[in-house]
Design a protein around this motif. Sequence first.
Motif, short mmCIF file in Angstrom:
data_model
loop_
_atom_site.label_atom_id
_atom_site.label_comp_id
_atom_site.label_asym_id
_atom_site.label_seq_id
_atom_site.Cartn_x
_atom_site.Cartn_y
_atom_site.Cartn_z
N UNK A 1 0.83 -1.18 0.00
CA UNK A 1 0.00 0.00 0.00
C UNK A 1 0.88 1.25 0.00
N UNK A 2 0.50 2.22 -0.79
CA UNK A 2 1.21 3.49 -0.80
C UNK A 2 0.86 4.26 0.46
N UNK A 3 1.87 4.92 1.00
CA UNK A 3 1.66 5.73 2.20
C UNK A 3 2.05 7.17 1.91
N UNK A 4 1.39 8.07 2.62
CA UNK A 4 1.65 9.49 2.48
C UNK A 4 2.18 10.07 3.78
N UNK A 5 3.06 11.04 3.64
CA UNK A 5 3.36 11.95 4.73
C UNK A 5 2.94 13.33 4.23
N UNK A 6 2.13 13.98 5.02
CA UNK A 6 1.70 15.34 4.72
C UNK A 6 2.29 16.22 5.80
N UNK A 7 3.15 17.15 5.40
CA UNK A 7 3.83 18.04 6.35
C UNK A 7 3.33 19.46 6.18
N UNK A 8 3.02 20.10 7.32
CA UNK A 8 2.66 21.50 7.29
C UNK A 8 3.90 22.36 7.52
N UNK A 69 7.99 4.82 15.29
CA UNK A 69 7.04 3.74 15.54
C UNK A 69 5.97 3.68 14.44
N UNK A 70 5.43 4.83 14.09
CA UNK A 70 4.39 4.87 13.05
C UNK A 70 4.92 4.35 11.72
N UNK A 71 6.14 4.72 11.38
CA UNK A 71 6.73 4.30 10.11
C UNK A 71 7.02 2.80 10.11
N UNK A 72 7.61 2.32 11.18
CA UNK A 72 8.09 0.93 11.22
C UNK A 72 7.06 -0.09 11.67
N UNK A 73 6.10 0.32 12.47
CA UNK A 73 5.18 -0.63 13.09
C UNK A 73 3.73 -0.51 12.63
N UNK A 74 3.41 0.47 11.80
CA UNK A 74 2.03 0.65 11.36
C UNK A 74 2.01 0.84 9.85
N UNK A 75 0.81 0.91 9.30
CA UNK A 75 0.65 1.25 7.89
C UNK A 75 -0.05 2.60 7.75
N UNK A 76 0.05 3.43 8.78
CA UNK A 76 -0.63 4.73 8.80
C UNK A 76 0.04 5.75 7.89
N UNK A 77 -0.79 6.62 7.37
CA UNK A 77 -0.31 7.84 6.72
C UNK A 77 -0.05 8.83 7.85
N UNK A 78 0.95 9.67 7.69
CA UNK A 78 1.30 10.61 8.75
C UNK A 78 1.05 12.04 8.32
N UNK A 79 0.45 12.79 9.21
CA UNK A 79 0.24 14.22 9.02
C UNK A 79 1.11 14.90 10.07
N UNK A 80 2.21 15.50 9.63
CA UNK A 80 3.17 16.11 10.55
C UNK A 80 2.80 17.58 10.70
N UNK A 81 2.24 17.92 11.85
CA UNK A 81 1.74 19.28 12.09
C UNK A 81 2.72 20.03 12.97
N UNK A 82 3.75 20.57 12.34
CA UNK A 82 4.78 21.37 13.00
C UNK A 82 5.01 22.61 12.14
N UNK A 83 5.85 23.50 12.62
CA UNK A 83 6.13 24.70 11.81
C UNK A 83 6.99 24.37 10.60
N UNK A 84 7.93 23.44 10.71
CA UNK A 84 8.76 22.98 9.58
C UNK A 84 9.25 24.13 8.70
N UNK A 85 9.77 25.19 9.31
CA UNK A 85 10.18 26.37 8.56
C UNK A 85 11.63 26.30 8.10
N UNK A 86 12.40 25.36 8.61
CA UNK A 86 13.80 25.21 8.22
C UNK A 86 13.88 24.30 6.99
N UNK A 87 14.51 24.79 5.94
CA UNK A 87 14.63 24.00 4.72
C UNK A 87 15.43 22.72 4.97
#
Length: 191
Positions: A1-8, A69-87
């Motif tokens: 299954x394809x998984x997504x990471x969505x980062x804000x 844990x989410x990456x290695x132990x689940x099949x969840x898509x991840x929504x990373x809700x942080x500022x993530x302002x550093x390139x």
Amino acid sequence: MKRFVIMTAGKTHSGKTTFANKLEEQLENAVVVDQDRHAEFINTYYKKLLAKQGPNTIKYAVTKTIVGHAVEETDCHLIISNSNRSKSGRKDLLDYFHRNGFNSILVNFDLPDSVLEERISVGSRSKIIFRSATTFEEVLARQNTDSDQDDVMPPVEGEADYLFVIRDEVDVEGVIQEIAGIAHSLGVGDV
């Protein structure tokens, strides 16, 4: 299954958490990873472990453990809700997800400071997440000062598989629907 990471990516009070929670409701098998939740947990139960100065290493360790844990132990898509302002920080995180087979989406919140200032003035968000700031006005002022640093910059095309920009609150629902459409077209699951 394809998984997504969505980062804000964006400044305080730009709507990252609200967006992430709404997206989580729309995207099957998705989980929000929000550093504000981690900061609240640490500040409530483990405040004595916080560094007096420098990076909040315990918060980053908690987040890294949850993401791992989410990456290695689940099949969840991840929504990373942080500022993530550093390139460079975004690049490192996206490289990690790409190495682990994720498709990536960046959502940049590019709202005018006047909107953020208004939201701060009427908002009632808990300040328990703070380690060194005392007000959200102070957080925004620091973020505006940080914007002068070479590595703090908004996401650009090519950093992730997809890039969306939210410039106004009315953009949120359309971006959520576009992400849901991408997920559906790639066979990620019902939305």
